[in-house]
Design an enzyme around this catalytic site. Structure first.
Site, PDB file in Angstrom:
ATOM      1  N   ARG A 128      27.032  19.128 -32.809  1.00 31.90           N
ATOM      2  CA  ARG A 128      26.449  17.806 -33.011  1.00 31.90           C
ATOM      3  C   ARG A 128      24.938  17.883 -32.855  1.00 31.90           C
ATOM      4  NH1 ARG A 128      30.549  16.909 -34.994  1.00 31.90           N
ATOM      5  NH2 ARG A 128      32.008  15.175 -34.718  1.00 31.90           N
TER       6      ARG A 128
ATOM      7  N   ASP B  22      23.707  23.072 -38.887  1.00 26.86           N
ATOM      8  CA  ASP B  22      24.636  22.378 -39.779  1.00 26.86           C
ATOM      9  C   ASP B  22      24.749  20.905 -39.403  1.00 26.86           C
ATOM     10  OD1 ASP B  22      26.547  22.412 -41.977  1.00 26.86           O
ATOM     11  OD2 ASP B  22      28.100  22.113 -40.461  1.00 26.86           O
TER      12      ASP B  22
ATOM     13  N   GLU C 121      21.269  12.563 -39.061  1.00 28.45           N
ATOM     14  CA  GLU C 121      21.779  13.127 -40.310  1.00 28.45           C
ATOM     15  C   GLU C 121      22.472  12.099 -41.199  1.00 28.45           C
ATOM     16  OE1 GLU C 121      26.111  14.957 -39.496  1.00 28.45           O
ATOM     17  OE2 GLU C 121      24.518  16.010 -38.428  1.00 28.45           O
TER      18      GLU C 121
ATOM     19  N   HIS D 190      26.002  19.533 -42.800  1.00 27.75           N
ATOM     20  CA  HIS D 190      27.226  19.282 -42.028  1.00 27.75           C
ATOM     21  C   HIS D 190      28.475  19.622 -42.855  1.00 27.75           C
ATOM     22  CE1 HIS D 190      28.604  16.852 -38.308  1.00 27.75           C
ATOM     23  NE2 HIS D 190      29.478  17.802 -38.590  1.00 27.75           N
TER      24      HIS D 190
END
Length: 330
Positions: free
Chosen positions: A235, A259, A264, A296
């Site tokens: 996260r 990622d 985001e 992600h």
């Protein structure tokens, strides 16, 4: 007939949802692209169950409105559930479930991919080749078996990552608040400072909670080797982004692969070609040639998507039918 509403449905999920419905002819499912929010909650009227997948917070007024509509649960087809206020859900007699292990290997394999790209300086290689610069200078890589990989969060995903790195003969060390000694044959548990100080690559696989927010801060980054890399597959808020940017700018660490990032939800999975980027940290991080950013996609494999759909719908039906399932969040 039992009716279940699935929200935030992507096109790639639809085939799995249709296949599940065909296996359950007594259940009617409806797929909606809308997220669950104050202005969409009325879409839930007339349904027995609700399955969501979203990255933005559910507003406080949604919970009593769901209860008034006769809904008794919220199931998210993700491992993370930080968009849900568990206290508000409980106050409105809504049980919450998630999919804690849709495919640990999908995320673990991306951690391995990111690590291999970092230690072989693949981002810089790709950039040079695009510019028709084929020199080797500055591109010497490292072999994975010569490195120590530090896993922070050795649960389902972290343990799977450790197994992949161990199979490649890397030395694997790990920190976890609850060490799982079933993993002792593939890794060695150490304290958090020891992992940060000794690892050549730090892979983050922790849940986001009050103890893990900003886990990787100025102090943590200062413990890492200047030749070490940071890989975040969990996260965004686990990493203090400002501190990371400063560490990269000051060459305190060798690079990073992300990622997931703070904020985001405003840029990942959007087509922003030709548009101004909405996040200053994203802009800054993209300027480094030793930083990899992926939107992600750690979860995004054929097996993982199928499992996310199947498990979430199975659990929703179980809660409707029996008032319980295997993945309730207590």
């Amino acid at each position: 007939m039992t009716k279940i509403l699935l929200m935030s449905v992507r096109p790639d999920e639809r085939a799995a949802m249709v296949a599940w419905a065909q296996r359950h002819p007594n259940v009617e499912i409806t797929m909606s692209e809308a997220e669950l929010h104050s202005d969409t909650v009325e879409l839930v009227a007339g349904y027995d169950g609700l399955v969501i997948q979203q990255r933005s917070q559910i507003e406080a007024d949604v919970y009593p409105r769901l209860q008034a509509l006769g809904i008794k649960q919220i199931t998210t087809r993700t491992a993370g559930y930080d968009v849900i206020d568990l206290t508000a859900a409980k106050e409105n007699n809504l049980v919450v479930s998630n999919v804690p292990a849709y495919s640990p290997r999908s995320v673990a394999e991306l951690a391995l991919t990111h690590t291999m790209r970092l230690i072989r300086k693949q981002e810089l290689v790709d950039q040079r080749v695009r510019e028709q610069d084929f020199r080797w200078a500055g591109l010497q890589g490292s072999e994975i078996h010569s490195l120590t990989i530090g896993i922070i969060g050795a649960g389902r995903i972290g343990g799977t990552s450790a197994g992949l790195f161990h199979a490649l003969v890397a030395n694997v060390i790990a920190y976890d608040i609850k060490p799982n000694h079933d993993l002792d044959d593939i890794l060695t548990f150490k304290s958090l400072p020891e992992v940060l100080q000794q690892a050549d690559v730090i892979c983050l696989h922790v849940d986001l909670n009050e103890t893990s927010a900003n886990l990787i801060d100025v102090a943590a980054l200062s413990l890492m080797k200047p030749t070490a890399y940071l890989v975040n597959e969990c996260r965004g808020p686990v990493v203090d982004t400002d501190a990371l940017i400063d560490a990269l700018a000051n060459k305190q660490i060798a690079g990073a692969a992300l990622d997931t990032m703070v904020g985001e939800e405003t840029f990942f999975n959007f087509d922003l070609r030709g548009k101004a980027l909405p996040n200053k940290n994203l802009i800054r991080l993209r300027e480094f040639d030793n930083v990899i950013i992926t939107p992600h996609v750690g979860f995004y494999t054929n097996i993982a998507v199928q499992n996310m759909v199947d498990i979430s719908l199975d659990d929703t039906l179980a809660i409707i039918t029996d008032g319980n399932c295997n993945h309730l969040i207590r």
